[in-house]
Scaffold this motif. Structure first.
Motif, PDB file in Angstrom:
ATOM      1  N   THR B   9      35.441  51.154  47.730  1.00 46.31           N
ATOM      2  CA  THR B   9      35.661  51.392  46.298  1.00 46.31           C
ATOM      3  C   THR B   9      35.285  50.139  45.516  1.00 46.31           C
ATOM      4  O   THR B   9      35.447  49.019  46.023  1.00 46.31           O
ATOM      5  N   GLU B  11      36.825  48.600  43.472  1.00 54.26           N
ATOM      6  CA  GLU B  11      37.966  47.680  43.341  1.00 54.26           C
ATOM      7  C   GLU B  11      38.040  46.670  44.482  1.00 54.26           C
ATOM      8  O   GLU B  11      38.795  45.709  44.403  1.00 54.26           O
ATOM      9  N   LEU B  12      37.298  46.906  45.566  1.00 56.57           N
ATOM     10  CA  LEU B  12      37.307  45.969  46.690  1.00 56.57           C
ATOM     11  C   LEU B  12      35.980  45.206  46.821  1.00 56.57           C
ATOM     12  O   LEU B  12      35.781  44.470  47.785  1.00 56.57           O
ATOM     13  N   HIS B  14      34.849  42.640  45.435  1.00 57.87           N
ATOM     14  CA  HIS B  14      34.985  41.172  45.473  1.00 57.87           C
ATOM     15  C   HIS B  14      35.203  40.643  46.894  1.00 57.87           C
ATOM     16  O   HIS B  14      35.072  39.455  47.144  1.00 57.87           O
ATOM     17  N   GLN B  15      35.543  41.526  47.832  1.00 57.27           N
ATOM     18  CA  GLN B  15      35.747  41.104  49.225  1.00 57.27           C
ATOM     19  C   GLN B  15      34.422  40.959  49.981  1.00 57.27           C
ATOM     20  O   GLN B  15      34.406  40.517  51.137  1.00 57.27           O
ATOM     21  N   GLY B 147      38.453  54.144  41.132  1.00 57.13           N
ATOM     22  CA  GLY B 147      38.957  53.000  41.875  1.00 57.13           C
ATOM     23  C   GLY B 147      39.480  53.306  43.263  1.00 57.13           C
ATOM     24  O   GLY B 147      39.717  52.397  44.051  1.00 57.13           O
ATOM     25  N   THR B 148      39.660  54.593  43.579  1.00 58.82           N
ATOM     26  CA  THR B 148      40.156  54.936  44.920  1.00 58.82           C
ATOM     27  C   THR B 148      38.988  55.311  45.836  1.00 58.82           C
ATOM     28  O   THR B 148      37.958  55.798  45.375  1.00 58.82           O
ATOM     29  N   PRO B 149      39.139  55.068  47.139  1.00 62.38           N
ATOM     30  CA  PRO B 149      38.114  55.529  48.082  1.00 62.38           C
ATOM     31  C   PRO B 149      38.000  57.050  48.032  1.00 62.38           C
ATOM     32  O   PRO B 149      38.981  57.731  47.741  1.00 62.38           O
ATOM     33  N   GLY B 172      32.661  44.965  60.103  1.00 63.50           N
ATOM     34  CA  GLY B 172      33.896  45.148  59.339  1.00 63.50           C
ATOM     35  C   GLY B 172      34.465  46.533  59.590  1.00 63.50           C
ATOM     36  O   GLY B 172      33.737  47.481  59.902  1.00 63.50           O
ATOM     37  N   SER B 174      35.843  48.806  57.626  1.00 61.84           N
ATOM     38  CA  SER B 174      35.494  49.935  56.755  1.00 61.84           C
ATOM     39  C   SER B 174      34.217  50.612  57.249  1.00 61.84           C
ATOM     40  O   SER B 174      34.081  51.843  57.169  1.00 61.84           O
TER      41      SER B 174
END
Lengths: 234, 234
Positions: B9, B11-12, B14-15, B147-149, B172, B174
């Motif tokens: 998503t 929202e992630l 930045h990782q 914002g959600t998967p 990784g 995911s």
């Protein structure tokens, strides 16, 4: 029908309304597996804390200090983060303060929930029985790894959904993804979990026995629940 | 070996370090399926924009205005967010400005990448061929839903990983989760995608034909790539 949602990492927990719900926190490798093992082996209570310094303060008050940073035991602590340490005679009847990279943080970020319980493969059936006898909606909060989703916690979420599926409806796509992940791999849980990034990191520390133990299903019949600031067996 | 990561998503995102990498943005239902369909049907260029107002400004400059909010066409726009609208004679040779709930945002949040391309089941094989001929590491950026998967973008990520697996290493957890999701469901992609929350929402708008079209594999041979501020076919 009641609902069961999955939050794949604490960084997404704000997307879930926790009020009035039961949150199941899971950190298979290894915090919640340790908590379950400890309470099944007569540890009196386990207190999750965020910071190393706070753990040391509790150490002065008689708690055993436990936890890791980046997979390694904090030097001054009494215990690291291996479930085998929680089986020893030395912990019986004691209180333990535990601070870990991911698991403690997920517990702390679940504070809005009506109740917080602890899940792992070791107490899978006990957790599902508890949920089936409850009346609340459920959020499974996966601790992940440093904010990212991980394989083993997602796999546990899928397993728990599967156990509850006849009476509690998987809701939201993260729940569907977790359930499908479990359905496709339920005959090879250890094999698939060993492919995870976290397993590879931990194998580097020579603790493959920990991983194999953490993937055992239904080893213990306890449901750790947060009461006040401590986890106790209910 | 090169690596392929998955971000479930925006929202992630930045990782993930995007510098020097190729990002594949996917929003199966329906933004990236529309973009692929448009460029395969002689739309000259498609410009992703974040806000409705910005789209209207581009409308004054001759762009067709396209997009939705919450699955519904913005009233003043020329087009909504159905791939069938992008097959019409009216769009040939035109430029389109597209603003959608999830897809446009994921493109905009991929700005640090070395290059941004657009994936969907409709151009799965073209994207995998492009990646296999490239030398960069890859991040698949799933647009998700608010914002959600989501299930369908995660499924596409798994499909693309599977196409590239012999030469690019899924990295990784995911990526492992997405790959396993695809492996367990590759013979029933439409069936499983129809269980997704997004499919249920869209079915409420009576656009099941859109969903079925978006899940078709390899309908088109185009790879949309962001050049300047516009997506063009390369």
């Amino acid at each position: 029908m009641r609902t069961i949602e999955v939050c794949l990492t604490p960084e997404l927990i704000h997307q879930h309304s926790l009020k009035g719900k039961t949150v199941v926190v899971v950190d298979v490798f290894r915090a919640t597996s340790c908590i379950v093992t400890g309470l099944a082996n007569e540890v009196e209570a386990i207190r999750p804390v965020g910071e190393v310094e706070e753990t040391k303060e509790l150490g002065k008050k008689g708690y055993l200090m436990a936890g890791e940073r980046g997979g390694i035991k904090v030097p001054e602590f009494d215990m690291g983060n291996s479930p085998f340490e929680y089986q020893s005679e030395a912990v019986k009847g004691k209180k333990v303060a535990i601070s870990t990279t991911n698991g403690s943080q997920a517990i702390i970020k679940s504070a809005d929930a009506d109740e917080i319980i602890i899940g792992s493969f070791l107490n899978l059936e006990s957790v599902s029985s508890y949920l089936l006898q409850s009346k609340s909606n459920v959020v499974i909060h996966c601790a992940g790894w440093k904010g990212t989703p991980n394989l083993e916690d997602t796999l546990f979420a899928g397993a728990l959904i599967d156990e509850c599926a006849e009476e509690i409806d998987p809701t939201g796509d993260s729940a569907l993804v977790a359930h499908q992940l479990y359905i496709g791999n339920h005959e090879n849980l250890l094999g698939i979990a060993k492919q995870s990034s976290h397993a590879e990191r931990l194998a580097g520390f020579g603790i493959e026995e920990d991983l194999e133990f953490c993937m055992k299903e239904n080893e213990y019949q306890v449901v750790p629940k947060l009461v006040g600031e401590e986890l106790i067996s209910v």
